[in-house]
Design a protein around this motif. Structure first.
Motif, PDB file in Angstrom:
ATOM      1  N   THR A 166       0.819  -1.221   0.000  1.00 51.15           N
ATOM      2  CA  THR A 166       0.000   0.000   0.000  1.00 51.15           C
ATOM      3  C   THR A 166       0.848   1.264   0.000  1.00 51.15           C
ATOM      4  OG1 THR A 166      -0.161   0.156   2.426  1.00 51.15           O
ATOM      5  CG2 THR A 166      -1.838  -1.170   1.290  1.00 51.15           C
ATOM      6  N   ASP A 212       1.208   3.696  -4.751  1.00 56.74           N
ATOM      7  CA  ASP A 212       0.625   4.891  -4.148  1.00 56.74           C
ATOM      8  C   ASP A 212      -0.550   5.415  -4.978  1.00 56.74           C
ATOM      9  OD1 ASP A 212       0.267   6.991  -2.463  1.00 56.74           O
ATOM     10  OD2 ASP A 212       1.813   8.240  -3.401  1.00 56.74           O
ATOM     11  N   ILE A 263      -7.334   0.085  -2.848  1.00 51.82           N
ATOM     12  CA  ILE A 263      -6.609   0.500  -1.634  1.00 51.82           C
ATOM     13  C   ILE A 263      -7.385   1.659  -1.023  1.00 51.82           C
ATOM     14  CG2 ILE A 263      -4.432   1.298  -0.656  1.00 51.82           C
ATOM     15  CD1 ILE A 263      -3.019   0.298  -3.212  1.00 51.82           C
ATOM     16  N   GLU A 321      -7.972   4.397   2.330  1.00 55.80           N
ATOM     17  CA  GLU A 321      -7.114   5.092   3.295  1.00 55.80           C
ATOM     18  C   GLU A 321      -7.416   4.610   4.723  1.00 55.80           C
ATOM     19  OE1 GLU A 321      -4.602   6.810   2.180  1.00 55.80           O
ATOM     20  OE2 GLU A 321      -5.372   6.442   0.161  1.00 55.80           O
ATOM     21  N   LEU A 377      -7.313  -3.621   0.310  1.00 62.35           N
ATOM     22  CA  LEU A 377      -6.131  -3.204   1.060  1.00 62.35           C
ATOM     23  C   LEU A 377      -6.435  -1.920   1.817  1.00 62.35           C
ATOM     24  CD1 LEU A 377      -3.543  -3.793  -1.777  1.00 62.35           C
ATOM     25  CD2 LEU A 377      -3.290  -4.775   0.510  1.00 62.35           C
ATOM     26  N   ARG A 435      -4.411   1.306   3.500  1.00 57.29           N
ATOM     27  CA  ARG A 435      -3.088   1.942   3.462  1.00 57.29           C
ATOM     28  C   ARG A 435      -2.389   1.883   4.826  1.00 57.29           C
ATOM     29  NH1 ARG A 435      -1.991   3.659  -1.385  1.00 57.29           N
ATOM     30  NH2 ARG A 435      -3.727   5.112  -1.471  1.00 57.29           N
TER      31      ARG A 435
END
Ligand code: ZN
Length: 230
Positions: A119, A123, A157, A159, A185, A187
């Motif tokens: 993660t 980016d 991904i 946050e 995922l 981060r």
């Protein structure tokens, strides 16, 4: 909020399918692999119309069946852990979104080092890779079919948030916007994976974590994860 103090009666079934047996076993397995350590990570299984969930902030390798929280299919807590009244239940909202929105039967949340590093190295809003043998054991959640090497494996991904259950908003949005994914995922935090049973979930988790490890090394050696060789 616990509304009643009920006793969970297990119907006679294959011992391999009973959450109070299999979840502690999987906790020890993933603790030994380093994916669920330091109180982080969690497992949940649906069984007999109830959801069995590991409490948060405890030593997962020491969990026993009676430590598990039990909720109904709407996330209402039916049974708290009997061995320690101070256990937290911050994973319930996240797992409930996965169980309800994807009709999952099992889900695993890990804080694996490979997933966390991924993660940071990828980016953007998605991790993407193609042309990798391990992808073939990951399923497309819409078709139910295993991916082929020419496909692109895409994992959203989201946050991270301060509290585990604050992730639920981003998690629900990612579930809505990425119908084909079997994993999300978070981060600098970890990974949620789910499936139609615990064996499928375990298999995909192991492949996801292996793929993340390979992809991290590809970044290190400046190999493009989206480059096709075949
Ligand atoms: Zn977590």
């Amino acid at each position: 909020m616990i509304t009643e103090n009920i006793e969970i009666i297990m119907p006679e079934t294959d011992a391999e399918e009973i959450p109070t047996q299999i979840i502690p076993e999987l906790c020890r397995h993933y603790y030994n692999l380093g994916s669920i350590t330091g109180g982080g990570g969690a497992l949940a299984m649906k069984y007999d119309s109830k959801i069995y969930i590991t409490p948060s902030g405890v030593e997962k390798e020491k969990i026993i069946g009676e430590d598990l929280l039990v909720a109904d299919e709407n996330g209402k807590l039916l049974k708290n852990a009997t061995s320690n009244k101070n256990l937290k239940m911050s994973f319930i909202p996240n797992f409930m979104h996965i169980f309800k929105m994807r009709n999952a039967v099992a889900a695993i949340h890990t804080h694996s080092k490979a997933a966390i590093l991924t993660t940071m190295l990828f980016d953007s809003t998605h991790f993407r890779i193609t042309d990798l043998q391990n992808m073939k054991d990951i399923k497309n959640a819409v078709t139910g079919l295993n991916l082929k090497m020419k496909d692109t494996l895409s994992v959203p991904i989201i946050e991270n948030e301060e509290e585990e259950d604050d992730i639920q908003v981003g998690l629900a949005e990612a579930l809505r916007n990425n119908p084909e994914t079997h994993a999300i995922l978070i981060r600098k935090h970890g990974l949620y994976v789910w499936g139609k049973n615990w064996k499928e979930t375990k298999l995909m988790l192991e492949n996801f974590e292996s793929i993340f490890e390979i992809a991290n090394n590809m970044k290190l050696y400046r190999v493009n994860p989206m480059e096709r060789k075949v």
